[in-house]
Write an enzyme that holds these catalytic residues in place. Structure first.
Site, PDB file in Angstrom:
ATOM      1  N   CYS A 188      -5.015  35.611 -49.496  1.00  0.00           N
ATOM      2  CA  CYS A 188      -4.279  35.188 -48.302  1.00  0.00           C
ATOM      3  C   CYS A 188      -3.415  36.321 -47.739  1.00  0.00           C
ATOM      4  O   CYS A 188      -3.127  36.343 -46.538  1.00  0.00           O
ATOM      5  CB  CYS A 188      -3.402  33.978 -48.609  1.00  0.00           C
ATOM      6  SG  CYS A 188      -4.317  32.433 -48.794  1.00  0.00           S
ATOM      7  N   CYS A 236       3.253  15.276 -43.555  1.00  0.00           N
ATOM      8  CA  CYS A 236       1.863  15.704 -43.345  1.00  0.00           C
ATOM      9  C   CYS A 236       1.095  14.648 -42.551  1.00  0.00           C
ATOM     10  O   CYS A 236       1.107  13.458 -42.890  1.00  0.00           O
ATOM     11  CB  CYS A 236       1.199  15.936 -44.697  1.00  0.00           C
ATOM     12  SG  CYS A 236      -0.561  16.347 -44.592  1.00  0.00           S
ATOM     13  N   CYS A 279      -6.089  15.408 -40.515  1.00  0.00           N
ATOM     14  CA  CYS A 279      -5.767  16.551 -39.660  1.00  0.00           C
ATOM     15  C   CYS A 279      -6.443  17.790 -40.238  1.00  0.00           C
ATOM     16  O   CYS A 279      -6.385  18.023 -41.440  1.00  0.00           O
ATOM     17  CB  CYS A 279      -4.251  16.745 -39.612  1.00  0.00           C
ATOM     18  SG  CYS A 279      -3.694  18.163 -38.649  1.00  0.00           S
ATOM     19  N   CYS A 322      -0.713  36.563 -44.464  1.00  0.00           N
ATOM     20  CA  CYS A 322      -1.041  35.573 -43.428  1.00  0.00           C
ATOM     21  C   CYS A 322      -0.310  34.260 -43.682  1.00  0.00           C
ATOM     22  O   CYS A 322      -0.274  33.748 -44.805  1.00  0.00           O
ATOM     23  CB  CYS A 322      -2.551  35.328 -43.405  1.00  0.00           C
ATOM     24  SG  CYS A 322      -3.071  34.082 -42.202  1.00  0.00           S
ATOM     25  N   CYS A 348      -7.333  28.932 -40.057  1.00  0.00           N
ATOM     26  CA  CYS A 348      -7.460  29.884 -41.161  1.00  0.00           C
ATOM     27  C   CYS A 348      -8.565  30.912 -40.896  1.00  0.00           C
ATOM     28  O   CYS A 348      -9.710  30.542 -40.625  1.00  0.00           O
ATOM     29  CB  CYS A 348      -7.768  29.136 -42.459  1.00  0.00           C
ATOM     30  SG  CYS A 348      -8.042  30.233 -43.871  1.00  0.00           S
ATOM     31  N   CYS A 373       1.111  24.087 -38.375  1.00  0.00           N
ATOM     32  CA  CYS A 373       1.288  22.671 -38.724  1.00  0.00           C
ATOM     33  C   CYS A 373       2.152  21.955 -37.689  1.00  0.00           C
ATOM     34  O   CYS A 373       3.310  22.330 -37.476  1.00  0.00           O
ATOM     35  CB  CYS A 373       1.920  22.539 -40.107  1.00  0.00           C
ATOM     36  SG  CYS A 373       2.176  20.813 -40.600  1.00  0.00           S
ATOM     37  N   CYS A 410      -1.624  29.072 -41.355  1.00  0.00           N
ATOM     38  CA  CYS A 410      -1.688  27.641 -41.673  1.00  0.00           C
ATOM     39  C   CYS A 410      -0.307  27.002 -41.669  1.00  0.00           C
ATOM     40  O   CYS A 410      -0.131  25.855 -41.238  1.00  0.00           O
ATOM     41  CB  CYS A 410      -2.378  27.416 -43.013  1.00  0.00           C
ATOM     42  SG  CYS A 410      -1.594  28.263 -44.415  1.00  0.00           S
ATOM     43  N   ASP A 413     -11.926  12.775 -56.935  1.00  0.00           N
ATOM     44  CA  ASP A 413     -10.664  12.255 -56.427  1.00  0.00           C
ATOM     45  C   ASP A 413     -10.453  10.820 -56.895  1.00  0.00           C
ATOM     46  O   ASP A 413      -9.921   9.990 -56.160  1.00  0.00           O
ATOM     47  CB  ASP A 413     -10.654  12.328 -54.898  1.00  0.00           C
ATOM     48  CG  ASP A 413      -9.253  12.165 -54.312  1.00  0.00           C
ATOM     49  OD1 ASP A 413      -8.279  12.453 -55.027  1.00  0.00           O
ATOM     50  OD2 ASP A 413      -9.139  11.739 -53.157  1.00  0.00           O
TER      51      ASP A 413
END
Length: 380
Positions: free
Chosen positions: A220, A246, A273, A223, A280, A230, A226, A166
């Protein structure tokens, strides 16, 4: 340890193909604390394709104050420009969870008076951990180059490597996806069928020319847990995040006064968060960290908001040394704690404690006044 340089081993070299090399590298990576690794060529067309999506996302303004994403597009599209002589990228992931999450529940909501810090950030800064261990992996690889020169993987050339985590203009998650470490979930995080998503990613650029991994099939299905969970409804659609809404962005990256429309939804989350991960279903398979660096420091997995509110800047700097929490800076961190106290259980002591910090800065005062008003509203 690297393949021993004994006369017996030199006579019977176990490396017959480049796949043998990758298997050996994966074994070393696991010994060093990584959960898995895969390979992508620096010339993989995925990087240029990703640029199209990034540019559209930027044009829509979903990146907020993340202006660094507007730069170095040439390097994002062509990672060979980042490290001269690099031919392959080893993508790695590292598990960071300390305790198994409760199945498909946002357990953080059960502790309204505690400060919730994202699980990856409760211990040592993973960026340093990742780069240090990637460097050790590179050193082990370098020691093996004489045994690989017959494989036509550029092992005879001067060895070049550079670790990242990162810390460069790299499409980190799509790269890991292409390397076979998982698939991109609807929450835009990487998911792994055997390990969920509670892991961090890193990359090792190197001059070896290794065969690429195979991307994983997405799992996924229909589904949308997620997206639905939020608190700020930051997902515009599956696979598309509006960073402006976010909580991780607002509490870590955003500088200044947080829009009032998001403050109640932020709750007691003071740094990051985990909601979209906790809910999930694949995280029932989440693995625990195998290295000590992710162990919580200073009780950051159980600290109360009122305790953090007592920190002065000197205490903040002392308690966040070598921690990701330093990224926010003191004032923004206290801003987040003030919002948390406003959302905490109604208590007249909270009001008094908040009032005692007024006058520190106009930005912080704005959030303190809001928090006091929220506490008074709940006491009525």
């Amino acid at each position: 340890m690297p393949f021993a340089n004994t006369s017996a081993n030199l006579e019977i070299n176990p490396f017959h193909t480049a796949s043998d090399v990758i298997a050996w590298i994966r074994k070393q990576a696991i010994e060093l604390g990584f959960a898995d690794c895969g390979v992508v060529s620096v010339h993989n067309p995925l990087f240029a394709k990703q640029m199209q999506g990034l540019k559209q996302w930027l044009e829509q303004g979903y990146h907020g104050q993340l202006t660094f994403l507007e730069n170095n597009h040439d390097k994002r599209a062509n990672p060979a420009l980042l490290v001269e002589g690099a031919r392959s990228i080893i993508s790695v992931r590292m598990d960071y969870l300390q305790t198994p999450p409760k199945r498909r529940t946002v357990e953080d909501n059960d502790r309204p008076n505690h400060a919730i810090i994202a699980r990856y950030a409760r211990g040592r800064d993973y960026h340093k951990v990742m780069r240090s261990r990637l460097k050790k992996l590179a050193q082990r690889i370098e020691a093996m180059l004489p045994h690989w020169q017959h494989l036509q993987i550029n092992a005879e050339a001067p060895f070049v490597f550079r670790p990242f985590s990162d810390s460069a203009p790299i499409f980190e998650r799509p790269l890991a996806d292409a390397a076979g470490l998982g698939w991109t979930g609807k929450h835009t995080l990487l998911l792994n069928k055997q390990a969920g998503s509670f892991f961090v990613l890193g990359e090792l650029f190197l001059s070896l020319e290794l065969p690429e991994g195979e991307p994983t099939t997405p799992h996924c299905g229909s589904c949308q847990a997620c997206i639905n969970i939020c608190p700020t409804q930051a997902f515009i659609a599956p696979y598309k995040l509006n960073a402006n809404a976010c909580i991780s962005y607002l509490t870590i990256e955003y500088d200044g006064i947080i829009p009032e429309q998001y403050r109640r939804a932020i709750g007691n989350r003071v740094f990051g968060c985990d909601d979209c991960q906790l809910i999930c279903p694949w995280n029932r398979y989440a693995k625990l960290a195998v290295i000590d660096d992710f162990a919580p420091r200073h009780g950051l997995d159980s600290i109360r908001l009122i305790e953090l509110w007592q920190w002065d800047e000197a205490q903040f700097l002392k308690s966040t040394e070598g921690s990701p929490l330093r990224r926010t800076g003191y004032l923004n961190f206290m801003r987040n704690v003030a919002i948390g106290l406003g959302n905490a259980t109604a208590d007249r002591q909270n009001i008094t404690t908040l009032q005692n910090r007024l006058g520190h800065s106009n930005m912080l005062d704005e959030h303190i006044h809001w928090a006091i008003a929220e506490q008074k509203r709940k006491l009525c």
